[in-house]
Design a protein around this motif. Sequence first.
Motif, PDB file in Angstrom:
ATOM      1  N   GLU A   1       0.835  -1.195   0.000  1.00  0.00           N
ATOM      2  CA  GLU A   1       0.000   0.000   0.000  1.00  0.00           C
ATOM      3  C   GLU A   1       0.876   1.254   0.000  1.00  0.00           C
ATOM      4  N   LEU A   2       0.699   2.068  -1.030  1.00  0.00           N
ATOM      5  CA  LEU A   2       1.534   3.256  -1.184  1.00  0.00           C
ATOM      6  C   LEU A   2       0.735   4.543  -1.352  1.00  0.00           C
ATOM      7  N   SER A   3      -0.595   4.434  -1.325  1.00  0.00           N
ATOM      8  CA  SER A   3      -1.420   5.601  -1.652  1.00  0.00           C
ATOM      9  C   SER A   3      -1.176   6.771  -0.703  1.00  0.00           C
ATOM     10  N   ASP A   4      -0.827   6.490   0.541  1.00  0.00           N
ATOM     11  CA  ASP A   4      -0.667   7.574   1.497  1.00  0.00           C
ATOM     12  C   ASP A   4       0.697   8.259   1.414  1.00  0.00           C
ATOM     13  N   VAL A   5       1.639   7.691   0.630  1.00  0.00           N
ATOM     14  CA  VAL A   5       2.950   8.343   0.488  1.00  0.00           C
ATOM     15  C   VAL A   5       3.144   8.940  -0.900  1.00  0.00           C
ATOM     16  N   VAL A   6       2.172   8.744  -1.770  1.00  0.00           N
ATOM     17  CA  VAL A   6       2.241   9.323  -3.120  1.00  0.00           C
ATOM     18  C   VAL A   6       1.373  10.579  -3.150  1.00  0.00           C
ATOM     19  N   PRO A   7       1.944  11.732  -3.455  1.00  0.00           N
ATOM     20  CA  PRO A   7       1.156  12.970  -3.474  1.00  0.00           C
ATOM     21  C   PRO A   7       0.020  12.901  -4.500  1.00  0.00           C
ATOM     22  N   PRO A   8      -1.082  13.582  -4.225  1.00  0.00           N
ATOM     23  CA  PRO A   8      -2.190  13.618  -5.185  1.00  0.00           C
ATOM     24  C   PRO A   8      -1.722  14.151  -6.540  1.00  0.00           C
ATOM     25  N   ASP A   9      -2.170  13.513  -7.589  1.00  0.00           N
ATOM     26  CA  ASP A   9      -1.884  13.922  -8.965  1.00  0.00           C
ATOM     27  C   ASP A   9      -0.423  13.743  -9.366  1.00  0.00           C
ATOM     28  N   ALA A  10       0.395  13.110  -8.523  1.00  0.00           N
ATOM     29  CA  ALA A  10       1.786  12.856  -8.902  1.00  0.00           C
ATOM     30  C   ALA A  10       1.835  11.741  -9.947  1.00  0.00           C
ATOM     31  N   PRO A  11       2.683  11.877 -10.958  1.00  0.00           N
ATOM     32  CA  PRO A  11       2.820  10.797 -11.946  1.00  0.00           C
ATOM     33  C   PRO A  11       3.342   9.529 -11.274  1.00  0.00           C
ATOM     34  N   PHE A  12       2.499   8.522 -11.193  1.00  0.00           N
ATOM     35  CA  PHE A  12       2.844   7.313 -10.456  1.00  0.00           C
ATOM     36  C   PHE A  12       2.168   6.131 -11.130  1.00  0.00           C
ATOM     37  N   VAL A  13       2.942   5.048 -11.326  1.00  0.00           N
ATOM     38  CA  VAL A  13       2.420   3.834 -11.955  1.00  0.00           C
ATOM     39  C   VAL A  13       2.741   2.646 -11.054  1.00  0.00           C
ATOM     40  N   PHE A  14       1.707   1.901 -10.695  1.00  0.00           N
ATOM     41  CA  PHE A  14       1.876   0.706  -9.865  1.00  0.00           C
ATOM     42  C   PHE A  14       1.551  -0.517 -10.715  1.00  0.00           C
ATOM     43  N   LEU A  15       2.489  -1.454 -10.774  1.00  0.00           N
ATOM     44  CA  LEU A  15       2.323  -2.673 -11.555  1.00  0.00           C
ATOM     45  C   LEU A  15       2.299  -3.869 -10.613  1.00  0.00           C
ATOM     46  N   GLN A  16       1.368  -4.790 -10.841  1.00  0.00           N
ATOM     47  CA  GLN A  16       1.256  -5.990 -10.019  1.00  0.00           C
ATOM     48  C   GLN A  16       1.587  -7.212 -10.862  1.00  0.00           C
ATOM     49  N   ASN A  17       2.630  -7.945 -10.456  1.00  0.00           N
ATOM     50  CA  ASN A  17       2.996  -9.159 -11.177  1.00  0.00           C
ATOM     51  C   ASN A  17       2.037 -10.300 -10.858  1.00  0.00           C
ATOM     52  N   GLU A  18       1.737 -11.099 -11.859  1.00  0.00           N
ATOM     53  CA  GLU A  18       0.954 -12.309 -11.642  1.00  0.00           C
ATOM     54  C   GLU A  18       1.808 -13.419 -11.035  1.00  0.00           C
ATOM     55  N   ARG A  19       3.108 -13.362 -11.292  1.00  0.00           N
ATOM     56  CA  ARG A  19       4.058 -14.332 -10.727  1.00  0.00           C
ATOM     57  C   ARG A  19       5.362 -13.601 -10.459  1.00  0.00           C
ATOM     58  N   PRO A  20       6.177 -14.084  -9.523  1.00  0.00           N
ATOM     59  CA  PRO A  20       7.451 -13.423  -9.241  1.00  0.00           C
ATOM     60  C   PRO A  20       8.384 -13.473 -10.450  1.00  0.00           C
ATOM     61  N   MET A  21       9.106 -12.398 -10.656  1.00  0.00           N
ATOM     62  CA  MET A  21      10.075 -12.285 -11.744  1.00  0.00           C
ATOM     63  C   MET A  21      11.398 -11.826 -11.169  1.00  0.00           C
ATOM     64  N   GLY A  22      12.473 -11.994 -11.933  1.00  0.00           N
ATOM     65  CA  GLY A  22      13.790 -11.563 -11.506  1.00  0.00           C
ATOM     66  C   GLY A  22      13.924 -10.052 -11.550  1.00  0.00           C
ATOM     67  N   PHE A  23      14.987  -9.557 -10.914  1.00  0.00           N
ATOM     68  CA  PHE A  23      15.199  -8.116 -10.846  1.00  0.00           C
ATOM     69  C   PHE A  23      15.277  -7.495 -12.233  1.00  0.00           C
ATOM     70  N   SER A  24      16.027  -8.112 -13.132  1.00  0.00           N
ATOM     71  CA  SER A  24      16.199  -7.546 -14.471  1.00  0.00           C
ATOM     72  C   SER A  24      14.867  -7.451 -15.205  1.00  0.00           C
ATOM     73  N   ALA A  25      14.085  -8.517 -15.152  1.00  0.00           N
ATOM     74  CA  ALA A  25      12.795  -8.517 -15.847  1.00  0.00           C
ATOM     75  C   ALA A  25      11.858  -7.471 -15.265  1.00  0.00           C
ATOM     76  N   ASN A  26      11.870  -7.315 -13.948  1.00  0.00           N
ATOM     77  CA  ASN A  26      11.020  -6.318 -13.315  1.00  0.00           C
ATOM     78  C   ASN A  26      11.432  -4.903 -13.711  1.00  0.00           C
ATOM     79  N   GLN A  27      12.731  -4.630 -13.677  1.00  0.00           N
ATOM     80  CA  GLN A  27      13.193  -3.309 -14.095  1.00  0.00           C
ATOM     81  C   GLN A  27      12.839  -3.050 -15.556  1.00  0.00           C
ATOM     82  N   ASN A  28      12.991  -4.052 -16.398  1.00  0.00           N
ATOM     83  CA  ASN A  28      12.731  -3.846 -17.830  1.00  0.00           C
ATOM     84  C   ASN A  28      11.288  -3.481 -18.107  1.00  0.00           C
ATOM     85  N   GLN A  29      10.345  -4.084 -17.378  1.00  0.00           N
ATOM     86  CA  GLN A  29       8.953  -3.758 -17.661  1.00  0.00           C
ATOM     87  C   GLN A  29       8.617  -2.323 -17.270  1.00  0.00           C
TER      88      GLN A  29
END
Length: 298
Positions: free
Chosen positions: A49-77
């Motif tokens: 949960e990050l909604s309370d630390v992200v300012p209103p209207d700040a450019p923010f994208v939250f992605l949820q993985n369906e399965r765990p991925m490695g660091f490189s794959a996560n950064q690439n997406q």
Amino acid sequence: MSEAIDLSVCVVNHRTPDLTRACVKSIYDTAGDLPIEVFVVNNTAEPCELSDVVPPDAPFVFLQNERPMGFSANQNQMLRRARGRYRMCLNSDTIVHPGALGELIRFMDAHPECAIAGPKLRFGDGTIQPSLRNFPAPFASFVEVSGLWTRLKGKRWIRDRVLLCNLHDRVVESEWLHGACYIVRHEAIDQVGLWDEETFTMFGEDADWCWRMRAAGWKILFDPAAEITHLEGRTPYDDRAIALWEGGMRFVRKHYTPLRFLPVRLSAGFAIVLRWVIARNAAERRTFGLAFRQMFTA
């Protein structure tokens, strides 16, 4: 017309929701008027949960993985979606210091030859975390693996040859940098490509990216004027020491011929034997014993 973005910050949450919250909060608390966007990918099924630390209207994208991925794959997406002039790959176990983001952007603007820059890293107790690193070579590998670098740190005759011995107090060109925080030029990414997610899952991918950037003619630079706290070790990862060795061996198998690596293998192997002999407990002996077997069976 949408606002131009100077910096896209990419953070992976892997079983570290509290650290990720603190990291994201530090980004927004210190960004000031900088045009930034922040990406977070949640690599676990547990909520983050990050909604309370992200300012209103700040450019923010939250992605949820369906399965765990490695660091490189996560950064690439996240990097594929990023729009900033510069992209920042930032560990979730970091805290951004005031002024660091702006300093790194100014540094990159002033050094157009630089593909990747890294800040001064500090441990949680405020001491400097060495982040300047050499690619595997006989002398540098022996000094690093044996632990001698801690006794030789700051000596003028060695600090530019074995980068771990550098005092980390000036701008330095490095072979590679610890990957806890990278600011990366998007033109360099377009030329060289993203993190290698086929070869690396965790550890070794930062050295590989720097290797490829340097091979394409770019520089890797260290900027001590920007500071980040790195709470290393708080991210859950089983058998971290062994994983580090495995990541290093993947790097070697990708970039070194067996003949080129032989002198490195011998010098590092001798250093591992020394560490095993003087190990303080059975756990350390197990780690160095496994490292020795990996070194000579890979």
